[in-house]
Design an enzyme around this catalytic site. Structure first.
Site, short mmCIF file in Angstrom:
data_model
loop_
_atom_site.label_atom_id
_atom_site.label_comp_id
_atom_site.label_asym_id
_atom_site.label_seq_id
_atom_site.Cartn_x
_atom_site.Cartn_y
_atom_site.Cartn_z
N GLY A 131 0.89 -1.23 0.11
CA GLY A 131 0.31 -0.19 0.01
C GLY A 131 0.75 1.30 -0.04
O GLY A 131 0.43 2.13 0.80
N SER B 293 -0.14 5.54 -1.64
CA SER B 293 -0.63 6.75 -1.09
C SER B 293 -0.38 6.89 0.42
O SER B 293 0.46 5.83 1.14
CB SER B 293 -2.19 7.01 -1.04
N GLY C 201 2.24 4.95 3.44
CA GLY C 201 3.15 3.94 2.77
C GLY C 201 3.89 4.77 1.75
O GLY C 201 5.10 4.64 1.49
N TYR D 140 -12.57 -2.93 11.17
CA TYR D 140 -11.29 -2.05 10.94
C TYR D 140 -10.37 -2.39 12.11
O TYR D 140 -9.19 -2.69 12.12
CB TYR D 140 -11.32 -0.88 10.48
P1 NDP Z 1 -4.31 5.13 2.85
O1 NDP Z 1 -5.81 4.79 2.14
O2 NDP Z 1 -3.44 6.49 2.46
O3 NDP Z 1 -3.35 3.96 2.26
C1 NDP Z 1 -3.85 2.58 2.44
C2 NDP Z 1 -3.16 1.85 1.19
O4 NDP Z 1 -3.49 0.45 1.18
C3 NDP Z 1 -3.16 2.58 -0.12
O5 NDP Z 1 -2.07 2.68 -0.80
C4 NDP Z 1 -4.51 1.49 -0.84
O6 NDP Z 1 -4.14 1.34 -2.28
C5 NDP Z 1 -3.83 0.28 -0.11
N1 NDP Z 1 -4.41 -0.83 -0.23
C6 NDP Z 1 -5.93 -1.07 0.15
N2 NDP Z 1 -6.34 -2.06 -0.02
C7 NDP Z 1 -5.39 -2.93 -0.70
C8 NDP Z 1 -5.34 -4.11 -1.45
N3 NDP Z 1 -6.47 -5.02 -1.36
N4 NDP Z 1 -4.05 -4.66 -1.92
C9 NDP Z 1 -3.15 -3.80 -1.76
N5 NDP Z 1 -2.95 -2.32 -1.28
C10 NDP Z 1 -4.37 -2.10 -0.65
O7 NDP Z 1 -4.47 5.29 4.43
P2 NDP Z 1 -3.26 5.33 5.34
O8 NDP Z 1 -1.88 5.60 4.67
O9 NDP Z 1 -3.68 6.38 6.35
O10 NDP Z 1 -3.05 3.98 6.00
C11 NDP Z 1 -1.87 3.22 6.15
C12 NDP Z 1 -1.70 2.32 7.16
O11 NDP Z 1 -1.80 3.39 8.39
C13 NDP Z 1 -2.98 1.36 7.40
O12 NDP Z 1 -2.52 0.22 8.00
C14 NDP Z 1 -3.82 2.08 8.74
O13 NDP Z 1 -4.49 1.28 9.47
C15 NDP Z 1 -2.65 2.83 9.37
N6 NDP Z 1 -3.13 3.93 10.28
C16 NDP Z 1 -3.54 4.95 9.98
C17 NDP Z 1 -3.79 5.99 10.82
C18 NDP Z 1 -4.31 7.39 10.08
O14 NDP Z 1 -4.80 8.18 10.90
N7 NDP Z 1 -4.54 7.36 8.71
C19 NDP Z 1 -3.77 6.14 11.99
C20 NDP Z 1 -3.06 4.85 12.40
C21 NDP Z 1 -2.77 3.75 11.69
P3 NDP Z 1 -4.88 2.33 -3.17
O15 NDP Z 1 -3.74 3.47 -3.24
O16 NDP Z 1 -4.78 1.63 -4.54
O17 NDP Z 1 -6.04 2.75 -2.67
MG1 PMR Z 2 -10.44 9.51 17.24
C1 PMR Z 2 -6.69 11.43 22.18
C2 PMR Z 2 -7.59 11.28 21.38
C3 PMR Z 2 -7.73 10.62 20.09
C4 PMR Z 2 -6.88 10.43 19.16
C5 PMR Z 2 -5.34 10.17 19.18
C6 PMR Z 2 -7.62 9.80 18.16
C7 PMR Z 2 -6.98 9.06 17.13
N1 PMR Z 2 -8.84 10.00 18.32
C8 PMR Z 2 -9.12 10.65 19.78
C9 PMR Z 2 -10.40 10.89 20.07
C10 PMR Z 2 -11.56 10.81 19.72
N2 PMR Z 2 -11.81 10.41 18.50
C11 PMR Z 2 -12.65 11.44 20.41
C12 PMR Z 2 -12.85 11.96 21.60
C13 PMR Z 2 -13.70 11.03 19.38
C14 PMR Z 2 -15.15 11.29 19.67
C15 PMR Z 2 -15.66 12.70 19.16
C16 PMR Z 2 -13.09 10.48 18.23
C17 PMR Z 2 -13.88 10.20 17.21
C18 PMR Z 2 -13.49 9.44 15.95
C19 PMR Z 2 -14.10 8.84 14.72
C20 PMR Z 2 -15.66 9.21 14.68
N3 PMR Z 2 -11.83 9.21 15.81
C21 PMR Z 2 -11.99 8.66 14.73
C22 PMR Z 2 -12.85 8.37 14.22
C23 PMR Z 2 -12.83 7.56 12.97
O1 PMR Z 2 -13.63 7.33 11.90
C24 PMR Z 2 -11.60 7.15 12.95
C25 PMR Z 2 -11.34 5.87 13.17
O2 PMR Z 2 -11.55 5.15 14.08
O3 PMR Z 2 -10.86 5.00 12.14
C26 PMR Z 2 -10.56 3.80 12.32
C27 PMR Z 2 -10.69 7.88 14.08
C28 PMR Z 2 -9.47 8.13 14.67
N4 PMR Z 2 -9.11 8.66 15.50
C29 PMR Z 2 -7.72 8.61 15.88
C30 PMR Z 2 -7.25 8.08 15.00
C31 PMR Z 2 -5.91 7.88 14.84
C32 PMR Z 2 -8.21 7.52 14.08
C33 PMR Z 2 -8.18 6.85 12.61
C34 PMR Z 2 -7.28 6.09 12.09
C35 PMR Z 2 -6.89 4.73 12.84
O4 PMR Z 2 -7.03 4.54 13.83
O5 PMR Z 2 -6.51 3.86 11.90
#
Ligand code: NDP
Ligand code: PMR
Length: 395
Positions: free
Chosen positions: A89, A92, A95, A270
């Site tokens: 991945g 984007s 990655g 997820y």
């Molecule tokens: P993106 O959507 O930008 O990146 C995800 C990548 O996964 C894309 O390149 C996508 O490809 C690829 N992908 C999805 N499905 C497939 C598949 N079937 N085969 C191969 N590749 C695939 O999201 P992020 O960069 O945010 O996510 C990257 C990682 O970081 C994930 O593991 C996510 O859980 C983790 N993460 C993200 C956080 C965040 O806040 N964004 C927080 C914590 C963890 P394509 O470009 O073709 O869609």
């Molecule tokens: Mg969250 C310290 C507080 C904190 C952090 C670090 C995250 C990270 N989030 C926090 C708090 C809250 N979030 C609170 C208080 C709320 C309620 C308003 C909240 C809501 C929320 C939603 C609806 N947060 C989210 C969502 C998503 O749809 C995202 C998600 O769960 O993706 C799986 C998300 C996230 N919050 C984060 C991070 C890192 C995400 C997204 C990605 C991930 O875990 O991969």
């Protein structure tokens, strides 16, 4: 004849012991260091030689051959060869940013394992990744055949594998109905966990046989799968239960599509998949770290609120999520910063400890974070491993 310590570098590195890399703590450029920086590796006396279990004859033989993981320039200066890292991945978000950060050092060749070949090529180009520093290879994690095909293709390329980064993921928070992988598994678990599980298992031998001084398998986790945090307590919460849905195949025909056997919920699926990622990393560590010396790690890179991960969320969420994370939770990181963080886990000499879930504090310093009770449950990790083996056809 003076013994050339450099010729026995890999057998001398003590990176296999947790947290005790004997690479210089000051050395931040592990990739491509000159040999002088590996001074603790010098074999000083016979006793040390004995502990290396090498006869002088063997050492002479190794001196004559190229040292593993090492290139010799025409000036006779020895440097670490370019590392090969596969990033799933990498087209984007995190990655791509990691690929960019690693490629920019000139010390890594990045294999971008992506489902959309053209998108990945274009992304690499627009990120300014030099042609010589990357290769795009097709991988669709939502198909076990594609995973096997990718592994075959990679093995045929003849490249050594030094680091594997399992980064790709899908997130379907608004889906009303489940969707499925080519093999009939619920899409989030099938892609984020099972695809990566098979990929890692099939590439483990390649990592094991790499001659690179520090080889690593990294699986990206997240705070939202950890219920010991505020973010992990936002509903729906991750919970694998007793894995009854998973044992039933996640297909929705004779069992639930959710690991715990409950009703479909895309956001929960997820978060469950992230728990699987973190459990898998630890199970790898328990099973293989001692034997292989591979470093197994997971991480939470920070909230990268601008990535494509949220593409299926409602527009209002996508508008408000970045400022919410920036100004309210202060958990926001830019894609560039997150890429630098993951790049550290790939190559920094200070992050060789295995079995760790890395996070970063407000000053962007890395630290070993605590996983939730469920994400560190040893019995659950073992069970998940066994059920996953069955589902991907390894058992
Ligand atoms: P993106 O959507 O930008 O990146 C995800 C990548 O996964 C894309 O390149 C996508 O490809 C690829 N992908 C999805 N499905 C497939 C598949 N079937 N085969 C191969 N590749 C695939 O999201 P992020 O960069 O945010 O996510 C990257 C990682 O970081 C994930 O593991 C996510 O859980 C983790 N993460 C993200 C956080 C965040 O806040 N964004 C927080 C914590 C963890 P394509 O470009 O073709 O869609
Ligand atoms: Mg969250 C310290 C507080 C904190 C952090 C670090 C995250 C990270 N989030 C926090 C708090 C809250 N979030 C609170 C208080 C709320 C309620 C308003 C909240 C809501 C929320 C939603 C609806 N947060 C989210 C969502 C998503 O749809 C995202 C998600 O769960 O993706 C799986 C998300 C996230 N919050 C984060 C991070 C890192 C995400 C997204 C990605 C991930 O875990 O991969």
């Amino acid at each position: 004849m003076a013994l050339q310590a450099t010729s026995i570098l890999p057998s001398s590195l003590s990176i296999h012991k947790e947290g005790k890399s004997n690479l210089s703590g000051k050395d931040t450029s592990f990739y491509g260091v000159s040999f002088a920086e590996f001074s603790p590796l010098v074999v000083r006396n016979k006793r040390e030689l004995k502990t290396q279990r090498l006869s002088v004859g063997q050492i002479r033989a190794q001196t004559a051959a190229t040292s593993p993981g090492v290139n010799q320039s025409t000036q006779g200066k020895k440097t670490l060869r370019k590392g090969n890292v596969i990033i799933t991945g990498a087209s984007s978000g995190l990655g791509l940013a990691t690929a960019k950060a690693l490629a920019d050092t000139g010390k890594w060749h990045v294999i971008m394992a992506c489902r959309d070949f053209l998108k990945a090529q274009r992304a690499a180009k627009s990120a300014g990744i030099g042609k010589e520093n990357f290769t795009v290879m097709h991988l669709d994690l939502s198909s076990l055949d594609s995973v096997r095909q990718f592994v075959d293709n990679f093995k045929r390329s003849g490249k050594p594998l030094d680091v594997l980064v399992c980064n790709a993921a899908v997130y379907q928070p608004t889906a009303k109905e489940p969707s499925f992988t080519a093999d009939g598994f619920e899409l989030s678990i099938g892609t984020n966990h099972l695809g990566h599980f098979l990929l890692s298992r099939l590439l483990l031998d390649d990592l094991k046989s790499s001659d690179y001084p520090s080889k690593r398998l990294i699986i990206v986790g997240s705070i939202t799968g950890n219920t010991n945090t505020l973010a992990g307590n936002v509903p729906p919460k991750a919970n694998l239960g007793d894995l009854r849905g998973m044992a039933g195949g996640l297909s929705g025909t004779n069992s639930s599509v959710m690991i715990d056997g409950g009703e479909f919920d895309g956001a929960k699926a997820y978060k469950d998949s992230k728990v699987c990622n973190m459990l898998t990393m630890q199970e790898f560590h328990r099973r293989y770290h001692e034997e292989t010396g591979i470093t197994f790690a997971s991480l939470y890179p920070g909230c990268i609120a601008t990535t494509g991960l949220f593409r299926e969320h409602i527009p209002l969420f996508r508008l408000l999520f970045p400022p919410f994370q920036k100004y309210i939770t202060k958990g926001y990181v830019s894609e560039e910063e997150s890429g630098k963080r993951l790049a550290q886990v790939v190559g920094e000499p200070s992050l060789t400890k295995s079995g760790v879930y890395w996070s970063w504090n407000k000053t962007s310093a890395s630290f070993e974070n605590q996983l939730s009770e469920e994400a560190s449950d040893v019995e659950k990790a073992r069970k998940l491993w066994e059920v996953s083996e069955k589902l991907v056809g390894l058992a």
